[in-house]
Write a protein that holds these residues in place. Structure first.
Motif, mmCIF file in Angstrom:
data_model
loop_
_atom_site.group_PDB
_atom_site.id
_atom_site.type_symbol
_atom_site.label_atom_id
_atom_site.label_comp_id
_atom_site.label_asym_id
_atom_site.label_seq_id
_atom_site.Cartn_x
_atom_site.Cartn_y
_atom_site.Cartn_z
ATOM 1 N N THR A 8 18.121 47.869 28.004
ATOM 2 C CA THR A 8 18.309 49.213 28.658
ATOM 3 C C THR A 8 19.702 49.884 28.133
ATOM 4 O O THR A 8 19.829 50.591 27.681
ATOM 5 N N ARG A 18 19.870 53.148 26.110
ATOM 6 C CA ARG A 18 20.992 54.142 26.375
ATOM 7 C C ARG A 18 21.995 54.639 25.332
ATOM 8 O O ARG A 18 22.131 55.770 25.131
ATOM 9 N N GLN A 56 14.395 54.275 33.648
ATOM 10 C CA GLN A 56 13.547 53.429 34.528
ATOM 11 C C GLN A 56 13.948 53.499 36.046
ATOM 12 O O GLN A 56 12.843 53.432 36.923
ATOM 13 N N ASP A 102 12.337 54.109 29.161
ATOM 14 C CA ASP A 102 12.621 52.663 29.649
ATOM 15 C C ASP A 102 11.743 52.241 31.019
ATOM 16 O O ASP A 102 11.687 53.027 32.118
#
Length: 567
Positions: A370, A374, A427, A497
């Motif tokens: 993640t 990002r 997410q 995600d």
């Protein structure tokens, strides 16, 4: 072992809207049943009723023996809940109440008033005795073992730590260890696989398959459903129905059932039409014959009873969202990673991502997937925000201090190609710009025509929620809104995600189908094996910081399941 029996169950929201009614099904002792259905149909509510957390409006629920329940948001339901509080919340029987009473009384023994302190001491002693009698100390041993297995530290080291500081996978791993290894006869699990990496999902599948307990669980992971279930309970239409085998052949069984329902409904309408016509004919003939009049009355009574009994249930309508992700043109080279390193997480990564590629970022929880996604999103957004069609770069001089983008410290150089428009699916489904206003207002900022905006919401099953705000939506509704916004923003680089975590199965498949036709590049983090098989190549981020390429889904999934890259 415990049998679950549900009869004519109904529940309405506190506001009065009926969620479901007429729900009846039975799960025999020792079976491992998956509870499936479209987003918003009431699966979590049904599970909470079975667990005794919610009261039903109508119907009966029966379960023999001890029931253990893991909610979907386990460890986050109560603010400031410690790890010990989390473990206590899923303890069996009266132990949660006894433990809470013991903790309160122990705190009250420090009261400066000696009389109140003495009274608290008596309560504390009684609670200690009840804790011991109820098996609390043996349970603490199980807690310690679970903490060591999942967190690598004992209960004394982590017991006072806020549960919210654990990852979702750690929280669920702890609770699953206790519930599946405990003494409860019936275990209820609401999305136990969310936040688990693939080795964790594999262990969950093995634990469910090897358990003699009666288990009812909710999941949207099609492979986990196929591997772990031997019964499928479907909540849809005007109640529930049971498929008495694994989810592996459930889709075909559901299709055949819908065909039978359609045939039965068609036959009912044909018979009703035949009886109605016969009554009309006999009434005409009855004008000249008393015998025919009696027959007409008998036939009319038969027809009325047939109509009063009503038709069989209709086939269930498809609830899948209608995804319109199309993308747009960009330069061939979308992203160029030149020795890009996420500080303290990955070794330098050198790679190029081209238009049309479908790339998976995979690996165990905590390996930096993640963070890397990002970083890619932040760098692409910075360049796109400049408004240049020539692309740009986010660079950090070799040997210098780490640069920071979106809170991600990194080294290296990341070059963004011309005409790249990034779109990010988070997410957590948390995007500040989606929280401002109602759903209709959010969509109309991207599609100003009200009628077209309502039509777009309808395609995603959100039109009934058009006047609600983001914070009132379910996880599945938030995910659908986020995908709709990606569609309307015209992105040609999708950075996703865990996009399928909160989507129902039909919607997962609709999204996957749309992504196949997407004109642009896709970089996705996922632990959903069915979704991963739609991607083309993979980068596995390991706990030691290494990044390993895999050229196809099967080799990547095999490596993940085997725990490659885990500690």
């Amino acid at each position: 072992m415990s049998t679950i029996a549900v009869t004519d169950l109904a529940y309405a929201h506190p506001g009065g809207d009926l969620l479901f009614s007429g729900v009846s099904f039975r799960v025999p002792a020792g079976r491992h049943a998956a509870l499936v259905g479209a987003n918003g149909v009431g699966k979590t509510t049904l599970m909470r009723i079975l667990a005794g957390v919610l009261d039903r409006d109508e119907g009966e629920v029966h379960a023999d023996g001890t029931v253990a329940f893991m909610p979907q948001d386990v460890g986050l339901e109560v603010a400031d809940q410690s790890v010990r509080d989390l473990l206590l919340s899923v303890a069996p029987g009266e132990l949660p109440a006894v433990g809470a009473r013991m903790a309160t009384a122990e705190l009250d023994t420090t009261d400066p008033d000696p009389d109140r302190a003495a009274a608290a001491g008596m309560v504390f002693a009684e609670a200690l005795d009840a804790w011991s009698t109820g098996g609390g100390y043996q349970l603490e041993g199980a807690w310690d073992a679970a903490c060591r297995r999942v967190l690598g530290l004992g209960l004394t080291d982590v017991g006072d730590r806020p549960a919210a500081t654990l990852s979702g996978g750690e929280r669920k791993g702890l609770v699953l260890q206790l519930l599946l290894g405990g003494d409860a006869d019936l275990v209820l699990l609401d999305e136990p696989d969310n936040f688990l990496d693939l080795p964790g999902k594999h262990r969950l599948e093995e634990a469910i398959r090897g358990s003699r307990k009666t288990i009812l669980f909710i999941s949207h992971d099609r492979e986990l459903l196929a591997r772990a279930s031997d019964t499928v309970v479907t909540l849809e239409g005007s109640g529930a129905w049971v498929h008495g085998r694994s989810y592996a052949d459930y889709p075909e069984a559901r299709r055949e059932r819908n065909e039978r329902l359609g045939d039965a409904l068609e036959r009912w309408h044909e018979e009703e039409k035949r009886l109605r016509a016969l009554v009309h004919t006999l009434k005409i003939q009855a004008r000249i014959s008393e015998a025919m009049a009696a027959r007409a009355r008998a036939t009319e009574t038969r027809w009325e009873r047939y109509v009063a009994a009503g038709p069989p249930p209709p086939p269930v309508q498809d609830h899948a969202i209608k995804v319109g992700l199309s993308g747009a043109d960009s330069a061939r080279r979308v992203l160029d990673l030149r020795a890009v390193q996420v500080v303290d997480l990955t070794e330098p990564i050198t790679d190029e991502i081209h238009a049309g590629e479908r790339i998976g970022l995979i690996g165990p929880n905590g390996s930096g997937k993640t963070h890397l996604l990002r970083l890619l999103a932040g760098a692409a957004a910075e360049v796109a925000g400049v408004g240049s069609a020539a692309g740009g770069r986010a660079a950090q001089e070799p040997g210098g201090p780490a640069a920071v983008i979106d809170g991600i410290a990194h080294h290296g150089e990341l070059v963004v190609g011309p005409r790249v428009v990034p779109g990010v699916f988070a997410q957590t489904n948390v995007r500040p710009e989606l929280a401002d206003g109602t759903l209709l207002q959010v969509v109309m900022r991207r599609l100003p025509d009200r009628a077209k905006a309502m039509s777009a919401l309808a395609r995603y099953g959100l039109v009934a929620a058009n006047d609600r705000t983001h914070d009132t939506l379910s996880g599945g509704q938030k995910a659908r809104l986020e995908i709709l916004c990606l569609e309307l923003e015209g992105c040609n680089l999708l950075l996703l995600d865990e996009p399928t975590d909160n989507l129902d199965i039909d919607s997962c498949e609709a999204l996957e189908h749309a992504l196949q036709g997407f004109q642009g590049a896709i970089v996705a983090v996922s632990h959903d094996r069915a979704f991963l098989r739609r991607l083309e190549r993979f980068l596995l981020l390991a706990h030691d910081g290494s990044v390993r390429p895999y050229p196809d889904p099967e080799r990547a999934i095999e490596a993940l399941t085997a725990g490659v890259g885990s500690r």
